[in-house]
Design a protein around this motif. Structure first.
Motif, PDB file in Angstrom:
ATOM      1  N   ASN A 186      39.675  44.683  30.121  1.00 38.67           N
ATOM      2  CA  ASN A 186      39.637  45.177  31.499  1.00 38.67           C
ATOM      3  C   ASN A 186      40.049  44.078  32.479  1.00 38.67           C
ATOM      4  O   ASN A 186      39.385  43.802  33.476  1.00 38.67           O
ATOM      5  CB  ASN A 186      38.238  45.700  31.849  1.00 38.67           C
ATOM      6  CG  ASN A 186      38.227  46.495  33.143  1.00 38.67           C
ATOM      7  OD1 ASN A 186      39.251  47.042  33.567  1.00 38.67           O
ATOM      8  ND2 ASN A 186      37.073  46.543  33.803  1.00 38.67           N
TER       9      ASN A 186
ATOM     10  N   ALA B 242      37.742  40.857  32.867  1.00 39.72           N
ATOM     11  CA  ALA B 242      36.706  41.060  33.881  1.00 39.72           C
ATOM     12  C   ALA B 242      35.512  40.139  33.636  1.00 39.72           C
ATOM     13  O   ALA B 242      35.143  39.859  32.490  1.00 39.72           O
ATOM     14  CB  ALA B 242      36.238  42.522  33.863  1.00 39.72           C
ATOM     15  N   TYR B 243      34.912  39.681  34.725  1.00 33.64           N
ATOM     16  CA  TYR B 243      33.758  38.786  34.632  1.00 33.64           C
ATOM     17  C   TYR B 243      32.616  39.443  33.860  1.00 33.64           C
ATOM     18  O   TYR B 243      31.878  38.770  33.114  1.00 33.64           O
ATOM     19  CB  TYR B 243      33.291  38.388  36.032  1.00 33.64           C
ATOM     20  CG  TYR B 243      32.106  37.452  36.025  1.00 33.64           C
ATOM     21  CD1 TYR B 243      32.282  36.090  35.788  1.00 33.64           C
ATOM     22  CD2 TYR B 243      30.811  37.939  36.238  1.00 33.64           C
ATOM     23  CE1 TYR B 243      31.198  35.223  35.766  1.00 33.64           C
ATOM     24  CE2 TYR B 243      29.724  37.080  36.218  1.00 33.64           C
ATOM     25  CZ  TYR B 243      29.924  35.717  35.985  1.00 33.64           C
ATOM     26  OH  TYR B 243      28.839  34.869  35.960  1.00 33.64           O
ATOM     27  N   ASP B 244      32.470  40.745  34.000  1.00 33.59           N
ATOM     28  CA  ASP B 244      31.403  41.467  33.286  1.00 33.59           C
ATOM     29  C   ASP B 244      31.588  41.416  31.778  1.00 33.59           C
ATOM     30  O   ASP B 244      30.623  41.630  31.022  1.00 33.59           O
ATOM     31  CB  ASP B 244      31.359  42.928  33.732  1.00 33.59           C
ATOM     32  CG  ASP B 244      30.816  43.084  35.140  1.00 33.59           C
ATOM     33  OD1 ASP B 244      30.207  42.117  35.645  1.00 33.59           O
ATOM     34  OD2 ASP B 244      30.991  44.166  35.730  1.00 33.59           O
ATOM     35  N   ASN B 245      32.806  41.123  31.331  1.00 36.92           N
ATOM     36  CA  ASN B 245      33.071  41.041  29.893  1.00 36.92           C
ATOM     37  C   ASN B 245      33.021  39.613  29.368  1.00 36.92           C
ATOM     38  O   ASN B 245      33.273  39.377  28.179  1.00 36.92           O
ATOM     39  CB  ASN B 245      34.451  41.638  29.580  1.00 36.92           C
ATOM     40  CG  ASN B 245      34.434  43.154  29.627  1.00 36.92           C
ATOM     41  OD1 ASN B 245      33.427  43.780  29.321  1.00 36.92           O
ATOM     42  ND2 ASN B 245      35.557  43.749  30.022  1.00 36.92           N
TER      43      ASN B 245
ATOM     44  N   TYR C 271      35.724  36.637  25.750  1.00 33.44           N
ATOM     45  CA  TYR C 271      35.484  37.897  26.452  1.00 33.44           C
ATOM     46  C   TYR C 271      35.215  39.013  25.448  1.00 33.44           C
ATOM     47  O   TYR C 271      35.759  39.009  24.340  1.00 33.44           O
ATOM     48  CB  TYR C 271      36.707  38.294  27.286  1.00 33.44           C
ATOM     49  CG  TYR C 271      37.015  37.374  28.431  1.00 33.44           C
ATOM     50  CD1 TYR C 271      36.523  37.616  29.707  1.00 33.44           C
ATOM     51  CD2 TYR C 271      37.824  36.245  28.233  1.00 33.44           C
ATOM     52  CE1 TYR C 271      36.821  36.762  30.762  1.00 33.44           C
ATOM     53  CE2 TYR C 271      38.123  35.389  29.288  1.00 33.44           C
ATOM     54  CZ  TYR C 271      37.611  35.650  30.548  1.00 33.44           C
ATOM     55  OH  TYR C 271      37.896  34.796  31.588  1.00 33.44           O
TER      56      TYR C 271
END
Length: 346
Positions: A45, A48-51, A62
């Motif tokens: 994604n 993405a920081y969330d990953n 990630y």
């Protein structure tokens, strides 16, 4: 060398994985799966920081999801970590490394200066978190689980050292790099990565391992690292699993090294007090002494006295099982000799 290693060796060679071919998705055998940068961007994604899973000397990791819904881990290596030709050659070689106790490489990406490796995702955190983080506080590892982890690490390391060509030194063995599945099977991460990154990058991990307590002080002034250095790191991991203590207590001044503390406890006949107090079950003193002795053998200051990992696997087998193996081998040899003596030439 130990006289009856072959039966034990056969057991851990059985852990080497052989799989049928695969199409797209998670591969069960290596078929040179090269991903485009666009593929990886979609997996993660857009990074993405969330990953974001972790960040270390060997790169940033990630979480990603393939098109078939399979979760993977994507390691983005340092920029210009190796040349184009060298990266492809070594990534292909690492892809053929297959063992149940090593994290599997599924593919790689090399595009626009990016160098990335796509691994299987191991979904039960790492050993450091289970020993020293909140996971271990809520649900401490049992002695049985810890012994299973010790055996698995030994098997994976022995495979790297003795059963693939060229023989491979890990160079960064520590609790953070031991991933666990939900059956408490350990998987060593970053296996063979030292071959890909080369000495300029891997030498930088040595001072860090010395500071963390996973490398002997002898490495503080030299970049030389070999199999016996990995064996030392393994010995420290065993002590860490037994005691639940960090290899170095930086909060105490002067710093307390686990290896020194454990030697002191044994010298003062307090072996029963070295066990992690969080453990729900306590091993017998006999079993504790046996495992502790193996750990001490692995960190012997005399490199010539440190065992090979194949020998360590043999030492980890319970003594009664080894005696049964010895009796079986003698019995089979006796039967063969008797059969030869009973033959009559016609």
């Amino acid at each position: 060398m130990f006289p009856d290693q072959w039966s034990t060796r056969a057991n851990y060679l059985a852990d080497i994985e052989h799989f049928p071919n695969f199409s797209h998705g998670v591969p069960d055998t290596w078929t040179s799966n090269r991903f485009s940068l666009r593929d990886v961007d979609v997996f993660t994604n857009g990074f993405a920081y969330d990953n974001l899973i972790g960040n270390g000397y060997y790169g940033v990791v990630y979480r990603g999801v393939l098109l078939d819904g399979t979760t993977v881990a994507v390691k983005r290596l340092p920029t210009n970590s190796c040349q184009t030709e060298g990266f492809v050659t070594e990534a292909e070689a690492i892809g053929h490394v297959r063992h149940k106790n090593l994290v599997k490489l599924l593919g790689y990406c090399m595009e626009q200066g990016y160098r990335m490796l796509v691994y299987e995702y191991v979904n039960n955190s790492n050993l450091h978190q289970w020993l020293h983080g909140p996971l271990g506080q809520e649900s401490p590892l049992t002695w049985t689980a810890r012994m299973n982890i010790i055996h698995g690490i030994a098997k994976g390391l022995a495979y790297l050292h003795e059963d693939i060509e060229p023989h491979t030194v890990h160079q960064n063995l520590k609790a953070n790099n031991i991933l666990l599945d939900h059956l408490w099977n350990p998987k060593i991460s970053d296996a063979a990565l030292s071959r890909l990154l080369g000495p300029d990058h891997t030498h930088g991990t040595t001072p860090s391992l010395v500071k963390l307590g996973y490398a002997a002080e002898e490495h503080g002034s030299t970049s030389r690292w070999d199999k016996k250095s990995d064996v030392y790191s393994f010995g420290i991991l065993v002590m860490e699993l037994v005691s639940g203590r960090m290899p170095v207590d930086h909060h105490h001044q002067p710093q307390i090294y686990l290896i020194d503390w454990l030697k002191s406890m044994v010298a003062n006949k307090k072996i029963a007090d070295v066990v992690d107090p969080k453990m729900p079950e306590i091993p017998s003193v006999k079993e504790l002494k046996r495992i502790t002795l193996i750990a001490f053998r692995c960190v012997d200051p005399d490199l010539d006295h440190r065992p090979k990992m194949g020998e360590v696997i043999h030492m980890l087998e319970p003594r009664d099982l080894l005696l049964n193996d010895e009796r079986r081998i003698r019995r089979e040899a006796s039967l063969r000799n008797h059969a030869k003596g009973s033959r009559v030439d016609v």
